[in-house]
Enzyme design. Structure first.
Site, PDB file in Angstrom:
ATOM      1  N   ASN A   7       0.856  -1.194   0.000  1.00  0.00           N
ATOM      2  CA  ASN A   7       0.000   0.000   0.000  1.00  0.00           C
ATOM      3  C   ASN A   7       0.894   1.247   0.000  1.00  0.00           C
ATOM      4  O   ASN A   7       1.656   1.465   0.945  1.00  0.00           O
ATOM      5  CB  ASN A   7      -0.897  -0.047   1.251  1.00  0.00           C
ATOM      6  N   ASP A   9       0.063   4.471   0.018  1.00  0.00           N
ATOM      7  CA  ASP A   9      -0.543   5.719   0.521  1.00  0.00           C
ATOM      8  C   ASP A   9       0.447   6.590   1.302  1.00  0.00           C
ATOM      9  O   ASP A   9       0.420   7.820   1.224  1.00  0.00           O
ATOM     10  CB  ASP A   9      -1.725   5.420   1.460  1.00  0.00           C
ATOM     11  N   ARG A  18       4.378  18.519   1.675  1.00  0.00           N
ATOM     12  CA  ARG A  18       5.075  19.677   1.127  1.00  0.00           C
ATOM     13  C   ARG A  18       4.406  20.229  -0.136  1.00  0.00           C
ATOM     14  O   ARG A  18       4.859  21.208  -0.708  1.00  0.00           O
ATOM     15  CB  ARG A  18       6.530  19.286   0.790  1.00  0.00           C
ATOM     16  N   HIS A  43      -5.370   3.846  -1.743  1.00  0.00           N
ATOM     17  CA  HIS A  43      -6.697   4.274  -1.280  1.00  0.00           C
ATOM     18  C   HIS A  43      -6.918   5.715  -1.735  1.00  0.00           C
ATOM     19  O   HIS A  43      -6.272   6.630  -1.232  1.00  0.00           O
ATOM     20  CB  HIS A  43      -6.732   4.165   0.252  1.00  0.00           C
ATOM     21  N   ARG A  45      -8.952   8.685  -1.387  1.00  0.00           N
ATOM     22  CA  ARG A  45      -9.949   9.200  -0.440  1.00  0.00           C
ATOM     23  C   ARG A  45     -10.730  10.358  -1.040  1.00  0.00           C
ATOM     24  O   ARG A  45     -10.210  11.099  -1.872  1.00  0.00           O
ATOM     25  CB  ARG A  45      -9.256   9.680   0.845  1.00  0.00           C
ATOM     26  N   HIS A  50      -4.043  12.057   0.500  1.00  0.00           N
ATOM     27  CA  HIS A  50      -2.750  11.468   0.125  1.00  0.00           C
ATOM     28  C   HIS A  50      -2.733  11.062  -1.350  1.00  0.00           C
ATOM     29  O   HIS A  50      -2.215  11.796  -2.177  1.00  0.00           O
ATOM     30  CB  HIS A  50      -2.284  10.355   1.092  1.00  0.00           C
ATOM     31  N   GLU A  70      -8.473   0.691  -2.914  1.00  0.00           N
ATOM     32  CA  GLU A  70      -9.348   0.815  -1.742  1.00  0.00           C
ATOM     33  C   GLU A  70     -10.252   2.006  -1.980  1.00  0.00           C
ATOM     34  O   GLU A  70      -9.774   3.086  -2.350  1.00  0.00           O
ATOM     35  CB  GLU A  70      -8.517   1.072  -0.480  1.00  0.00           C
ATOM     36  N   THR A 100      -6.565   6.944   9.886  1.00  0.00           N
ATOM     37  CA  THR A 100      -6.525   5.813   8.965  1.00  0.00           C
ATOM     38  C   THR A 100      -7.862   5.094   9.092  1.00  0.00           C
ATOM     39  O   THR A 100      -8.672   5.433   9.957  1.00  0.00           O
ATOM     40  CB  THR A 100      -5.333   4.876   9.294  1.00  0.00           C
ATOM     41  N   HIS A 191      -3.900  -4.300   7.754  1.00  0.00           N
ATOM     42  CA  HIS A 191      -3.871  -3.228   8.758  1.00  0.00           C
ATOM     43  C   HIS A 191      -2.948  -3.607   9.901  1.00  0.00           C
ATOM     44  O   HIS A 191      -3.143  -4.616  10.563  1.00  0.00           O
ATOM     45  CB  HIS A 191      -5.253  -2.873   9.319  1.00  0.00           C
ATOM     46  N   GLY A 213       1.191  -1.298   4.420  1.00  0.00           N
ATOM     47  CA  GLY A 213       1.628   0.043   4.057  1.00  0.00           C
ATOM     48  C   GLY A 213       2.540   0.682   5.088  1.00  0.00           C
ATOM     49  O   GLY A 213       3.748   0.799   4.909  1.00  0.00           O
ATOM     50  N   HIS A 214       1.970   1.075   6.203  1.00  0.00           N
ATOM     51  CA  HIS A 214       2.693   1.885   7.191  1.00  0.00           C
ATOM     52  C   HIS A 214       4.025   1.263   7.613  1.00  0.00           C
ATOM     53  O   HIS A 214       5.067   1.927   7.604  1.00  0.00           O
ATOM     54  CB  HIS A 214       1.802   2.114   8.414  1.00  0.00           C
TER      55      HIS A 214
HETATM   56  N1  PXP Z   1      -6.123  -2.560   4.363  1.00  0.00           N
HETATM   57  C1  PXP Z   1      -6.975  -1.519   4.436  1.00  0.00           C
HETATM   58  C2  PXP Z   1      -8.391  -1.743   4.050  1.00  0.00           C
HETATM   59  C3  PXP Z   1      -6.522  -0.247   4.833  1.00  0.00           C
HETATM   60  O1  PXP Z   1      -7.393   0.773   4.893  1.00  0.00           O
HETATM   61  C4  PXP Z   1      -5.172  -0.066   5.141  1.00  0.00           C
HETATM   62  C5  PXP Z   1      -4.661   1.290   5.543  1.00  0.00           C
HETATM   63  O2  PXP Z   1      -4.765   2.163   4.476  1.00  0.00           O
HETATM   64  C6  PXP Z   1      -4.307  -1.173   5.032  1.00  0.00           C
HETATM   65  C7  PXP Z   1      -4.815  -2.404   4.671  1.00  0.00           C
HETATM   66  C8  PXP Z   1      -2.854  -1.061   5.312  1.00  0.00           C
HETATM   67  O3  PXP Z   1      -2.665  -0.809   6.668  1.00  0.00           O
HETATM   68  P1  PXP Z   1      -1.221  -0.405   7.209  1.00  0.00           P
HETATM   69  O4  PXP Z   1      -0.877   0.911   6.582  1.00  0.00           O
HETATM   70  O5  PXP Z   1      -1.405  -0.354   8.683  1.00  0.00           O
HETATM   71  O6  PXP Z   1      -0.275  -1.499   6.764  1.00  0.00           O
END
Ligand code: PXP
Length: 238
Positions: A7, A9, A18, A43, A45, A50, A70, A100, A191, A213-214
């Site tokens: 991910n 994002d 910035r 994603h 939004r 982002h 997403e 999030t 997540h 992602g994170h």
């Molecule tokens: N799955 C979904 C549906 C999400 O909304 C997110 C966060 O954007 C993720 C996975 C990824 O989560 P993380 O950034 O904590 O890895």
């Protein structure tokens, strides 16, 4: 084999801080795929805080691997999905002001309008996954409204990892995974997953894909994106 979708994002979040063009999430997507990731997630939004429209357009064009979009279940996002045609649409709730995604979709509350939306996306050739709450009735509702897959909301497990609640939260995932299998729903998860807590998820036999992602971009700051993706793949493929 559990597929890894990265991910991107977070890269867009950094760019937007910035207001310029760097770093580019499309560049990150290319590096992630070159490092061995199976796909890319983004994603878009409603508030465009982002990922931007041009990001998903370019990712779709540049990346031939699986693209997972997403999206909230709004007409705007449905129209964009029909134009971009990702391989998979993951339907998520969106609350204005949230940092999030805070939980799975309340599929039961949306059960009247979801069948038509899902059928429209499926008819256009996309697979539809619902980001699901870890609740039996919510998972059954995902089946009833016609989803192909659910994505398990792994945040409670991710946060409980290494604490006395870890086993309890992991068992909730397993129970949801078993129900999905029984109902014939494909299974994704995402997540708060990282290279440490991912190992345990391999014990879920019907898990098809994780989206991360994170943690991968947090690691990338110190060890580089290629290494951070490979670190996750090493866990998944060992
Ligand atoms: N799955 C979904 C549906 C999400 O909304 C997110 C966060 O954007 C993720 C996975 C990824 O989560 P993380 O950034 O904590 O890895």
């Amino acid at each position: 084999m559990i597929k890894l979708s990265i991910n991107v994002d977070k890269v867009a979040t950094l760019r937007q801080s910035r207001g310029g063009t760097q770093p580019d999430p499309v560049h990150a997507a290319v590096v992630a795929i070159q490092a061995g990731a199976d796909g890319i997630t983004a994603h878009l939004r409603h508030d465009r805080r982002h990922i931007q429209d041009r990001d998903i357009e370019l990712i779709r064009q540049v990346i031939s691997h699986e693209f997972n979009l997403e999206m909230a279940i709004t007409q705007e996002m449905i129209d964009i999905a029909l134009k971009i045609k990702p391989d998979q649409c993951t339907l998520v709730p969106e609350r204005v002001g949230e940092i999030t995604t805070e939980n799975g979709l309340d599929t039961i509350a949306e059960k009247n309008r979801l069948p038509k939306i899902i059928q429209t996306l499926k008819d256009a050739g996309m697979r539809v996954s619902i980001f699901s709450r870890l609740d039996e009735d919510q998972i059954k509702a995902a089946k009833d409204v016609g989803a192909d897959r659910i994505e398990l909301y792994t945040e409670p497990y991710g946060h409980a990892y290494g604490t006395k609640n870890e086993d309890y939260e992991f068992k909730r995932l397993v129970k949801s995974a078993e129900l999905a299998e029984k109902l014939g729903l494909g299974l994704n998860a995402g997540h708060d997953l990282d290279y440490r807590n991912l190992e345990k998820l391999k014990a879920i036999p019907n898990l098809l894909e994780v989206s991360i992602g994170h943690s991968v971009f947090s690691r990338a700051i110190f060890i580089g994106l290629e290494n951070a993706v490979k670190e996750l793949l090493a866990v998944l493929r060992s």
